[in-house]
Design a protein around this motif. Structure first.
Motif, PDB file in Angstrom:
ATOM      1  N   SER A  72      -4.699  -7.606  -2.687  1.00 14.09           N
ATOM      2  CA  SER A  72      -3.951  -7.304  -3.928  1.00 14.09           C
ATOM      3  C   SER A  72      -2.461  -6.828  -3.946  1.00 14.09           C
ATOM      4  CB  SER A  72      -4.670  -6.338  -4.852  1.00 14.09           C
ATOM      5  OG  SER A  72      -4.575  -4.893  -4.191  1.00 14.09           O
ATOM      6  N   CYS A  73      -2.171  -6.209  -2.909  1.00 14.49           N
ATOM      7  CA  CYS A  73      -0.672  -5.937  -2.510  1.00 14.49           C
ATOM      8  C   CYS A  73      -0.060  -7.108  -2.178  1.00 14.49           C
ATOM      9  CB  CYS A  73      -0.637  -4.871  -1.177  1.00 14.49           C
ATOM     10  SG  CYS A  73       1.078  -4.188  -1.128  1.00 14.49           S
ATOM     11  N   VAL A  74      -0.526  -8.026  -1.229  1.00 10.65           N
ATOM     12  CA  VAL A  74      -0.066  -9.247  -1.116  1.00 10.65           C
ATOM     13  C   VAL A  74       0.137 -10.133  -2.401  1.00 10.65           C
ATOM     14  CG1 VAL A  74      -0.370 -11.651  -0.216  1.00 10.65           C
ATOM     15  CG2 VAL A  74      -0.894  -9.488   1.255  1.00 10.65           C
ATOM     16  N   ALA A  75      -0.751 -10.122  -3.215  1.00  9.32           N
ATOM     17  CA  ALA A  75      -0.622 -10.819  -4.581  1.00  9.32           C
ATOM     18  C   ALA A  75       0.367 -10.252  -5.463  1.00  9.32           C
ATOM     19  CB  ALA A  75      -2.038 -10.913  -5.166  1.00  9.32           C
ATOM     20  N   TYR A  76       0.746  -8.912  -5.225  1.00 10.04           N
ATOM     21  CA  TYR A  76       1.658  -8.185  -6.316  1.00 10.04           C
ATOM     22  C   TYR A  76       3.056  -8.766  -5.663  1.00 10.04           C
ATOM     23  CZ  TYR A  76       4.972  -4.926  -7.910  1.00 10.04           C
ATOM     24  OH  TYR A  76       6.234  -4.450  -8.685  1.00 10.04           O
ATOM     25  N   TYR A  77       3.311  -8.720  -4.357  1.00  3.84           N
ATOM     26  CA  TYR A  77       4.597  -9.130  -3.878  1.00  3.84           C
ATOM     27  C   TYR A  77       4.601 -10.566  -4.172  1.00  3.84           C
ATOM     28  CZ  TYR A  77       6.034  -4.840  -1.630  1.00  3.84           C
ATOM     29  OH  TYR A  77       6.483  -3.588  -1.305  1.00  3.84           O
ATOM     30  N   ALA A  78       3.679 -11.350  -3.712  1.00  6.33           N
ATOM     31  CA  ALA A  78       4.010 -13.082  -4.244  1.00  6.33           C
ATOM     32  C   ALA A  78       4.217 -13.077  -5.616  1.00  6.33           C
ATOM     33  CB  ALA A  78       2.769 -13.711  -3.824  1.00  6.33           C
ATOM     34  N   GLY A  79       3.648 -12.652  -6.543  1.00  5.48           N
ATOM     35  CA  GLY A  79       3.825 -12.595  -7.911  1.00  5.48           C
ATOM     36  C   GLY A  79       5.202 -12.170  -8.316  1.00  5.48           C
ATOM     37  N   ARG A  80       5.581 -11.087  -7.697  1.00  2.00           N
ATOM     38  CA  ARG A  80       6.934 -10.840  -7.998  1.00  2.00           C
ATOM     39  C   ARG A  80       8.101 -11.499  -7.621  1.00  2.00           C
ATOM     40  NH1 ARG A  80       9.021  -8.295 -11.479  1.00  2.00           N
ATOM     41  NH2 ARG A  80      10.334  -7.271 -10.142  1.00  2.00           N
ATOM     42  N   ALA A 133       5.698 -11.838   0.821  1.00  2.00           N
ATOM     43  CA  ALA A 133       4.090 -11.485   0.823  1.00  2.00           C
ATOM     44  C   ALA A 133       3.882 -10.504   2.157  1.00  2.00           C
ATOM     45  CB  ALA A 133       3.444 -12.409   0.592  1.00  2.00           C
ATOM     46  N   ARG A 134       4.231 -10.986   3.268  1.00  2.00           N
ATOM     47  CA  ARG A 134       3.947 -10.445   4.658  1.00  2.00           C
ATOM     48  C   ARG A 134       4.718  -9.117   4.728  1.00  2.00           C
ATOM     49  NH1 ARG A 134       5.053 -15.893   6.603  1.00  2.00           N
ATOM     50  NH2 ARG A 134       2.832 -16.808   7.410  1.00  2.00           N
ATOM     51  N   HIS A 135       5.481  -8.551   3.941  1.00  2.00           N
ATOM     52  CA  HIS A 135       6.090  -7.419   3.921  1.00  2.00           C
ATOM     53  C   HIS A 135       5.795  -6.658   2.671  1.00  2.00           C
ATOM     54  CE1 HIS A 135       8.419  -8.187   7.394  1.00  2.00           C
ATOM     55  NE2 HIS A 135       8.649  -9.251   6.700  1.00  2.00           N
ATOM     56  N   CYS A 136       4.399  -6.809   2.432  1.00  2.00           N
ATOM     57  CA  CYS A 136       3.991  -5.806   1.265  1.00  2.00           C
ATOM     58  C   CYS A 136       3.567  -4.351   1.720  1.00  2.00           C
ATOM     59  CB  CYS A 136       2.603  -6.483   0.518  1.00  2.00           C
ATOM     60  SG  CYS A 136       1.069  -6.020   1.338  1.00  2.00           S
ATOM     61  N   THR A 137       3.649  -3.451   0.830  1.00  2.00           N
ATOM     62  CA  THR A 137       3.479  -1.927   1.406  1.00  2.00           C
ATOM     63  C   THR A 137       2.091  -1.675   2.360  1.00  2.00           C
ATOM     64  OG1 THR A 137       4.903  -1.311  -0.529  1.00  2.00           O
ATOM     65  CG2 THR A 137       3.616   0.237   0.704  1.00  2.00           C
ATOM     66  N   VAL A 138       1.146  -2.116   2.018  1.00  2.00           N
ATOM     67  CA  VAL A 138      -0.107  -2.103   2.683  1.00  2.00           C
ATOM     68  C   VAL A 138       0.207  -3.094   3.957  1.00  2.00           C
ATOM     69  CG1 VAL A 138      -2.529  -2.515   2.607  1.00  2.00           C
ATOM     70  CG2 VAL A 138      -1.241  -1.865   0.471  1.00  2.00           C
ATOM     71  N   HIS A 139       0.528  -3.960   3.985  1.00  2.00           N
ATOM     72  CA  HIS A 139       0.787  -4.870   5.366  1.00  2.00           C
ATOM     73  C   HIS A 139       1.771  -3.854   6.199  1.00  2.00           C
ATOM     74  CE1 HIS A 139       2.171  -8.092   8.025  1.00  2.00           C
ATOM     75  NE2 HIS A 139       0.912  -8.444   7.821  1.00  2.00           N
ATOM     76  N   ASN A 140       2.905  -3.589   5.545  1.00  2.00           N
ATOM     77  CA  ASN A 140       3.740  -2.686   6.547  1.00  2.00           C
ATOM     78  C   ASN A 140       3.216  -1.627   6.892  1.00  2.00           C
ATOM     79  OD1 ASN A 140       5.760  -4.631   5.759  1.00  2.00           O
ATOM     80  ND2 ASN A 140       6.994  -3.477   4.319  1.00  2.00           N
ATOM     81  N   THR A 141       2.182  -0.790   6.225  1.00  2.00           N
ATOM     82  CA  THR A 141       1.623   0.357   6.551  1.00  2.00           C
ATOM     83  C   THR A 141       0.623   0.064   7.778  1.00  2.00           C
ATOM     84  OG1 THR A 141       1.836   1.208   4.414  1.00  2.00           O
ATOM     85  CG2 THR A 141       0.057   2.350   5.827  1.00  2.00           C
ATOM     86  N   LEU A 142      -0.067  -1.342   7.760  1.00  2.00           N
ATOM     87  CA  LEU A 142      -1.114  -1.381   8.960  1.00  2.00           C
ATOM     88  C   LEU A 142      -0.096  -1.716  10.144  1.00  2.00           C
ATOM     89  CD1 LEU A 142      -3.512  -3.760   6.865  1.00  2.00           C
ATOM     90  CD2 LEU A 142      -3.959  -1.410   7.624  1.00  2.00           C
ATOM     91  N   GLU A 143       0.928  -2.242   9.954  1.00  2.00           N
ATOM     92  CA  GLU A 143       1.800  -2.743  11.159  1.00  2.00           C
ATOM     93  C   GLU A 143       2.250  -1.671  11.716  1.00  2.00           C
ATOM     94  OE1 GLU A 143       2.414  -5.767  12.430  1.00  2.00           O
ATOM     95  OE2 GLU A 143       1.134  -6.600  11.075  1.00  2.00           O
ATOM     96  N   GLU A 144       2.974  -0.437  10.868  1.00  2.00           N
ATOM     97  CA  GLU A 144       3.195   0.864  11.391  1.00  2.00           C
ATOM     98  C   GLU A 144       2.523   1.988  10.792  1.00  2.00           C
ATOM     99  OE1 GLU A 144       6.076   1.353  13.022  1.00  2.00           O
ATOM    100  OE2 GLU A 144       6.610  -0.819  13.329  1.00  2.00           O
TER     101      GLU A 144
END
Length: 153
Positions: A72-80, A133-144
């Motif tokens: 859903s975070c990816v979807a939000y960023y893609a939608g924005r 989309a690859r830089h949504c907050t949840v993805h960033n959190t998983l990366e860091e």
């Protein structure tokens, strides 16, 4: 937690609802069997386990919710991204498939996210959408990963 009007638990029993406060807090309370009520701001939902795992299947599992959070975070960023570029976004869809690791500790081994933007995006716009989309907050959190502390009160 502050009480708000009563709600009904997954088994149909009335219980007092609560609101998680302050902002940035999530409260979780046991309801019945394997089910837990989760309070986020003034929202409430249930997490549970499937019937074959001892639950009543009254909601997603915490692991499913974790993957849903990423999707859903990816979807939000893609939608924005689509909105910012005055592109249609009403039929944007994102799906996530995940597999559990075969070894210990228990964890998710793989997540595959597929973004299905509305048709007609140019290759350049699609590349831009995926980059955002690859830089949504949840993805960033998983990366860091964040520092996590676990204590008892």
């Amino acid at each position: 937690m502050n009480p708000i009007p009563s709600a009904v638990d997954p088994l149909g029993r009335a219980r007092a609802r609560s609101v998680a406060e302050p902002p940035g807090r999530v409260e979780v309370t046991h309801v019945a069997h394997q089910a837990y009520a989760v309070f986020v701001r003034d929202h409430e939902f249930t997490v549970d386990q499937p019937s074959d795992a001892g639950g009543d299947n009254e909601g997603p599992t915490p692991v499913e919710l974790f993957v849903a959070s990423l999707a859903s975070c990816v979807a939000y960023y893609a939608g924005r991204f689509l909105q910012r570029h005055d592109l249609p976004y009403e039929h944007l869809r994102v799906s996530a498939d995940f597999t559990m690791a075969d070894d210990r500790p228990a964890r998710i081994a793989d997540v595959c996210i597929t973004v299905r933007p509305p048709s007609g995006l140019s290759a350049a716009r699609l590349a831009g959408l995926l980059a955002v989309a690859r830089h949504c907050t949840v993805h960033n959190t998983l990366e860091e990963p964040p520092r996590i502390t676990l204590d008892a009160a």
